[in-house]
Write an enzyme that holds these catalytic residues in place. Structure first.
Site, short mmCIF file in Angstrom:
data_model
loop_
_atom_site.label_atom_id
_atom_site.label_comp_id
_atom_site.label_asym_id
_atom_site.label_seq_id
_atom_site.Cartn_x
_atom_site.Cartn_y
_atom_site.Cartn_z
N GLU A 5 0.87 -1.18 0.00
CA GLU A 5 0.00 0.00 0.00
C GLU A 5 0.91 1.22 0.00
OE1 GLU A 5 -3.07 0.03 -0.48
OE2 GLU A 5 -3.62 -2.06 -0.14
N CYS A 15 -1.64 9.14 2.32
CA CYS A 15 -1.33 8.61 0.98
C CYS A 15 -2.41 8.94 -0.05
CB CYS A 15 -1.12 7.10 1.06
SG CYS A 15 -2.50 6.22 1.82
#
Length: 490
Positions: A222, A257
């Site tokens: 991720e 993110c």
């Protein structure tokens, strides 16, 4: 004496090996496969959060100066929701899925059985250190795995609290937390795991993937990237601006993110958009945002220096149209808008991960798609428009981990949607059932009886057997009849 104690406390390759061996023994004994064990661990996690929310909020404040609302909602409440969903759906997720069979194996039945992978490693990030540590845990536990968590040393207060809470509330024979930095992570990566999940940046992801490759261990990565926001004209600009602010500065002050990394809009609309940002940012964070209690600080001095390097580049510093103030002693940078920064600047060639937001201008909104697709695939991409054709083109043209139209970051809250990257922004996905599936092996099972045994597959082989087997595998009733009757297609 002190040095001896210190020596024993070092977590090295041998220590990592012992941890993995202990967890693998528990897994092989079948402890984690039991439904009741899984349910008990998830309930223990809920209890852990209920009984320790003030301590969790305090740790996040120590690490990031994270506002209580962000800690309580975006870390703790979201985690509780994931846990409750798994408890509600887990028994159904564990049930074998019926699969259809064909004439080739008639008579038969088939199913897909979800089985745990084994012993998994979760290496989490510093920006949402509670959520990103324990959210993968939920899927791994629900799927029946033993787990080691390596929290980020960059958020030390949360890492320490996690180690303490997990040891106190969860089954330590199957679930462990290892604190530390590079040496401890390296020791863990030397071991054979059944899956590794890493959340962080691309540079470390390559190290994780290389280590995993030595053992043929599958990975979930991720990562992040430069998440773009396309802003069309003819929209509710106030609502759009507020939603961008919420996704940028309201998400750990841009240290997320999926936070908007830069905006693309038309030259004609840029000034109006900037004015809207100025108005809403002042309304949210006041005339002196460095004093606002509703903004997180930059995590540490290294990241602070990195952000200033992006901001103070000669070709960029003159492009600031709002903000730019900084407080080095408190590691704070005010929300900053930059207009028309050059494409070859540092700020446009690395993930910002902070409170700086460049605006790129183009002639037509349609030009934004080529601009986005010319770079690496981001973890998320956003578009604000009322134009149906533009929405369709956005979905068709832009490849990203996830897309949101007329909002930012909220797809993260939907457990029915997979959360994960593509290309440079990562591989694999989780959330909801996708978490369960990520930490499961889908085992194919075919059942047959001793009845209906056809001699076709056994020697001696003949043209007749060949023709009938071809027809059976092709699944054509007419073809089977032709083969049985000895008729050729001609």
């Amino acid at each position: 004496m002190a040095s001896e104690v210190e020596k024993k406390a070092v977590f090295d390759i041998d220590s990592a090996k012992e941890v993995v061996q202990e967890l693998r023994a528990s897994f092989v004994a079948g402890k984690t496969k039991d439904y009741e064990w899984r349910r008990t661990q998830l309930k223990a996690m809920l209890k852990m959060m209920d009984e320790n929310e003030p301590q969790i909020v305090a740790a996040l404040r120590d690490d990031l100066s994270k506002p209580e609302l962000e800690s309580s909602i975006y870390e703790i409440a979201m985690l509780k929701n994931s846990c409750k969903l798994a408890l509600k759906k887990m028994k159904h997720w564990m049930m074998p899925e019926k699969a259809k069979t064909s004439l080739a194996t008639f008579p038969s039945s088939a199913e897909i059985v979800s089985e745990p992978l084994g012993v998994v490693l979760v290496i989490s990030a510093w920006n949402y250190p509670f959520l990103l540590s324990l959210d993968p845990f939920i899927g791994a536990i629900a799927a029946g795995n033993a787990i080691v968590l390596k929290p980020s040393e960059i958020s030390p207060a949360t890492a320490s609290l996690l180690a303490k809470l997990v040891a106190n509330y969860m089954d330590s024979s199957c679930i462990k937390v290892v604190e530390g930095a590079v040496p401890e992570t390296t020791a863990l990566l030397e071991q054979k795991w059944d899956k590794i999940m890493y959340t962080g940046n691309g540079r470390i992801a390559r190290i994780v993937m290389a280590a995993a490759a030595k053992h043929l261990t599958p990975v979930v990565l991720e990562l992040g990237g430069k998440c773009p926001v396309i802003v069309d004209s003819g929209i509710n600009l106030q609502v759009a601006t507020r939603r961008i602010i919420a996704g940028k500065w309201g998400c750990n002050n841009g240290q997320a993110c999926i936070s908007p990394d830069y905006i693309i809009t038309t030259k004609d609309y840029a000034v109006e958009l900037v004015d809207s940002f100025k108005c809403e940012l002042e309304l949210f964070y006041g005339k002196n945002p460095l004093e606002s209690k509703d903004l997180s600080r930059v995590v540490n001095s290294n990241h602070f220096a990195r952000l200033l390097k992006l901001l103070d580049e000669d070709k960029v510093s003159s492009k600031i149209v709002y903000g730019g103030e900084r407080d080095k002693s408190n590691l704070k940078i005010a929300p900053t808008i930059l207009l028309d920064v050059p494409q070859d600047s540092l700020i446009m060639n690395e993930e910002i991960f902070g409170p700086l937001l460049p605006i790129i201008t183009i002639d037509k909104v349609e030009d934004s798609f080529d601009l986005i697709t010319s770079g690496a695939k981001p973890l998320a991409a956003y578009m604000f428009t009322n134009n149906k054709k533009l929405k369709e083109k956005f979905v068709e043209k832009v490849s990203a981990g996830g897309l949101v139209i007329n909002d930012t970051t909220v797809h993260l809250a939907e457990p029915t949607l997979p959360f994960g990257g593509v290309g440079d922004s990562g591989m694999g996905a989780y959330h909801g059932k996708f978490s369960f599936d990520t930490f499961s092996h889908k085992k194919a099972v075919l059942y047959r009886s001793f009845a209906g045994d056809a001699p076709l597959r056994y020697p001696p082989y003949t043209d007749g057997k060949l023709g009938l087997l071809k027809a059976l595998l092709g699944g054509s009733i007419l073809g089977i009849i032709r083969a049985l009757m000895g008729w050729s297609k001609a």
